[in-house]
Design a protein around this motif. Structure first.
Motif, mmCIF file in Angstrom:
data_model
loop_
_atom_site.group_PDB
_atom_site.id
_atom_site.type_symbol
_atom_site.label_atom_id
_atom_site.label_comp_id
_atom_site.label_asym_id
_atom_site.label_seq_id
_atom_site.Cartn_x
_atom_site.Cartn_y
_atom_site.Cartn_z
ATOM 1 N N LYS A 71 4.412 -7.698 -13.010
ATOM 2 C CA LYS A 71 5.182 -6.550 -12.519
ATOM 3 C C LYS A 71 4.815 -5.239 -13.219
ATOM 4 O O LYS A 71 5.672 -4.439 -13.582
ATOM 5 N N LYS A 72 3.514 -5.032 -13.396
ATOM 6 C CA LYS A 72 3.028 -3.785 -13.986
ATOM 7 C C LYS A 72 1.648 -3.492 -13.422
ATOM 8 O O LYS A 72 1.021 -4.335 -12.779
ATOM 9 N N GLU A 73 1.186 -2.269 -13.673
ATOM 10 C CA GLU A 73 -0.118 -1.870 -13.155
ATOM 11 C C GLU A 73 -1.219 -2.745 -13.756
ATOM 12 O O GLU A 73 -1.084 -3.271 -14.864
ATOM 13 N N LEU A 74 -2.292 -2.875 -13.004
ATOM 14 C CA LEU A 74 -3.429 -3.683 -13.427
ATOM 15 C C LEU A 74 -4.693 -3.003 -12.931
ATOM 16 O O LEU A 74 -4.767 -2.612 -11.762
ATOM 17 N N THR A 75 -5.663 -2.877 -13.810
ATOM 18 C CA THR A 75 -6.949 -2.297 -13.402
ATOM 19 C C THR A 75 -7.994 -3.401 -13.288
ATOM 20 O O THR A 75 -7.842 -4.476 -13.880
ATOM 21 N N LYS A 76 -9.058 -3.099 -12.568
ATOM 22 C CA LYS A 76 -10.128 -4.090 -12.474
ATOM 23 C C LYS A 76 -10.782 -4.289 -13.836
ATOM 24 O O LYS A 76 -11.308 -5.356 -14.121
ATOM 25 N N TYR A 77 -10.700 -3.287 -14.706
ATOM 26 C CA TYR A 77 -11.262 -3.400 -16.044
ATOM 27 C C TYR A 77 -10.413 -4.324 -16.923
ATOM 28 O O TYR A 77 -10.951 -5.042 -17.767
ATOM 29 N N ASP A 78 -9.098 -4.310 -16.717
ATOM 30 C CA ASP A 78 -8.226 -5.272 -17.411
ATOM 31 C C ASP A 78 -8.686 -6.685 -17.082
ATOM 32 O O ASP A 78 -8.824 -7.532 -17.974
ATOM 33 N N VAL A 79 -8.905 -6.928 -15.823
ATOM 34 C CA VAL A 79 -9.293 -8.260 -15.351
ATOM 35 C C VAL A 79 -10.644 -8.669 -15.925
ATOM 36 O O VAL A 79 -10.840 -9.820 -16.313
ATOM 37 N N LEU A 80 -11.568 -7.729 -15.998
ATOM 38 C CA LEU A 80 -12.905 -8.031 -16.489
ATOM 39 C C LEU A 80 -12.959 -8.209 -18.005
ATOM 40 O O LEU A 80 -13.759 -8.992 -18.510
ATOM 41 N N GLU A 81 -12.119 -7.490 -18.734
ATOM 42 C CA GLU A 81 -12.251 -7.447 -20.194
ATOM 43 C C GLU A 81 -11.214 -8.246 -20.962
ATOM 44 O O GLU A 81 -11.466 -8.658 -22.094
ATOM 45 N N ASP A 82 -10.038 -8.472 -20.405
ATOM 46 C CA ASP A 82 -8.975 -9.160 -21.140
ATOM 47 C C ASP A 82 -9.151 -10.677 -21.006
ATOM 48 O O ASP A 82 -9.154 -11.216 -19.900
ATOM 49 N N PRO A 83 -9.284 -11.371 -22.135
ATOM 50 C CA PRO A 83 -9.487 -12.827 -22.096
ATOM 51 C C PRO A 83 -8.384 -13.596 -21.365
ATOM 52 O O PRO A 83 -8.638 -14.682 -20.845
ATOM 53 N N LYS A 84 -7.173 -13.039 -21.299
ATOM 54 C CA LYS A 84 -6.093 -13.774 -20.627
ATOM 55 C C LYS A 84 -6.326 -13.914 -19.125
ATOM 56 O O LYS A 84 -5.700 -14.737 -18.477
#
Length: 112
Positions: A71-84
């Motif tokens: 329930k918060k904003e998400l960037t494509k970079y979050d998806v690419l870089e965050d191990p979770k």
């Protein structure tokens, strides 16, 4: 925006604000169809309007599941870089590309 009562007007104002204030070339709003368990692009504006218009993402898509859960904003970079997001990275990236998006911001409304 609170003076606007029509959903289309509210969403149009929202998209224009995002595009102007954040210098975005394409913006869209997806609405949930709970009966079909999917989100469909309801309104799209900008350079890639035709490519984005009508895109449908099922609620079981990993990107939608992440957005609904966090329930918060998400960037494509979050998806690419965050191990979770490692296990869903490819699927989420593909959804971002389908939408020609780099940012998703969930909006919630309580109807009384």
């Amino acid at each position: 925006m609170t003076s606007l009562l029509d959903l289309a007007q509210i969403l149009q104002k929202l998209i224009r604000t995002f595009m102007e204030d954040m210098f975005i070339d394409t913006s869209s709003v997806m609405l949930l169809n709970p009966v079909k368990a999917e989100y469909q692009v309801y309104l799209a504006e900008g350079e890639r309007k035709r490519e984005v218009g009508g895109v449908i993402l099922r609620r079981d898509e990993p990107l939608i599941q992440v957005i609904e859960r966090e329930k918060k904003e998400l960037t494509k970079y979050d998806v690419l870089e965050d191990p979770k997001y490692q296990t869903v990275c490819e699927d989420c990236s593909r959804n971002f590309e389908t939408l020609h998006a780099s940012l998703m911001v969930p909006l919630f409304s309580k109807i009384k």
